[in-house]
Design a protein around this motif. Structure first.
Motif, mmCIF file in Angstrom:
data_model
loop_
_atom_site.group_PDB
_atom_site.id
_atom_site.type_symbol
_atom_site.label_atom_id
_atom_site.label_comp_id
_atom_site.label_asym_id
_atom_site.label_seq_id
_atom_site.Cartn_x
_atom_site.Cartn_y
_atom_site.Cartn_z
ATOM 1 N N ILE A 112 0.853 -1.184 0.000
ATOM 2 C CA ILE A 112 0.000 0.000 0.000
ATOM 3 C C ILE A 112 0.893 1.240 0.000
ATOM 4 C CG2 ILE A 112 -1.951 -1.114 1.154
ATOM 5 C CD1 ILE A 112 -0.996 0.027 3.775
ATOM 6 N N SER A 113 0.282 2.409 -0.135
ATOM 7 C CA SER A 113 1.040 3.649 -0.149
ATOM 8 C C SER A 113 1.652 3.925 1.222
ATOM 9 C CB SER A 113 0.129 4.806 -0.547
ATOM 10 O OG SER A 113 0.751 6.049 -0.298
ATOM 11 N N GLU A 116 -0.459 6.038 3.699
ATOM 12 C CA GLU A 116 -1.667 5.557 4.364
ATOM 13 C C GLU A 116 -1.398 5.394 5.859
ATOM 14 O OE1 GLU A 116 -4.040 2.490 2.619
ATOM 15 O OE2 GLU A 116 -3.184 2.814 0.624
ATOM 16 N N PRO A 139 -3.388 -2.265 8.801
ATOM 17 C CA PRO A 139 -3.718 -1.136 7.920
ATOM 18 C C PRO A 139 -5.115 -0.591 8.239
ATOM 19 C CG PRO A 139 -2.862 -2.998 6.655
ATOM 20 C CD PRO A 139 -3.138 -3.504 8.039
ATOM 21 N N LYS A 208 -1.931 -11.740 -0.015
ATOM 22 C CA LYS A 208 -1.945 -10.353 0.418
ATOM 23 C C LYS A 208 -1.789 -10.301 1.936
ATOM 24 C CE LYS A 208 -4.767 -6.154 0.514
ATOM 25 N NZ LYS A 208 -6.053 -5.534 0.089
#
Length: 229
Positions: A112-113, A116, A139, A208
């Protein structure tokens, strides 16, 4: 009978997800005020929910909605190293709980970025006389309504399973390291003493990563069973 009406109402709210699995319920005093009934009536309703295994009463912590994941699910998912995941902690003491930027390292792990947000939760647990310092990273996008207090009654796996994407696999890394000053302080052991460090990466079927857990324990007093099957 009033307590049956209150039981039915609370049961309906749990089934509807108003009170999510593992989340805390209002205290008996708060429920008494909300329903405008006696403490005895509330206690009867709560006792019935506990007997039906829909609510867990945790001494010193309060009332919690029972987790929905089964022990068999946990056994199937756990890796080679078998810590006492099937039990909730006898004691939990929160050290830190806040949101932080993901940063480049965890951005790569979670894909992810780095801008975030990530839940960072650090706490001390005691399970069957085994003390551990644990860190859990989640997250925010996958756990928007996460309540750290659920860890008082649920296992890490149960808490992680409550996110938007259910983990199906667990990768474990097991190391023997020397205790740093901070680790020795948190676990109450000698500096540079041997420590078991377990890193658990929870992932979906498509690999993931949805959660990362670190567990640190005194290697001189902690026992693990190893499953080679």
């Amino acid at each position: 009978m009033l307590f049956k009406e209150i039981y039915t109402d609370l049961d309906a709210k749990i089934s509807a997800g108003i009170y999510a699995p593992g989340s805390s319920l209002p205290t008996e005093a708060e429920l008494q005020q909300f329903y405008q009934v006696s403490r005895t009536t509330i206690r009867k309703a709560v006792d019935q929910l506990v007997a039906a295994k829909k609510v867990v009463r945790k001494k010193g912590s309060g009332l919690f909605v029972a987790p929905t994941i089964s022990k068999q699910n946990i056994l199937e998912m756990t890796g080679v190293i078998k810590p006492p995941y099937l039990d909730s902690s006898d004691m939990i003491k929160f050290k830190d709980s806040y949101l932080r930027l993901v940063g480049p390292y965890y951005a790569d792990i979670f894909k992810i970025s780095s801008n975030e947000l990530l839940y960072y939760i650090s706490f001390i647990t005691l399970i069957k006389n085994q003390l551990a310092w644990e860190k859990l990273l989640l997250p925010l996008a996958l756990f928007p309504d996460f309540d750290p207090s659920c860890l008082k009654v649920t296992s890490i796996i149960e808490a992680v399973a409550a996110g938007k994407e259910r983990p199906e696999n667990l990768f474990q890394d097991f190391q023997l390291i020397k205790a740093t000053d901070e680790v020795s302080k948190q676990l109450g052991i000698n500096k540079q003493g041997p420590v078991f460090k377990t890193t658990n990466l929870f992932s979906t079927n498509d690999s993931k990563i949805v959660a990362v857990e670190y567990r640190l324990q005194d290697a001189l007093t902690t026992k693990y069973s190893i499953d080679f099957n």
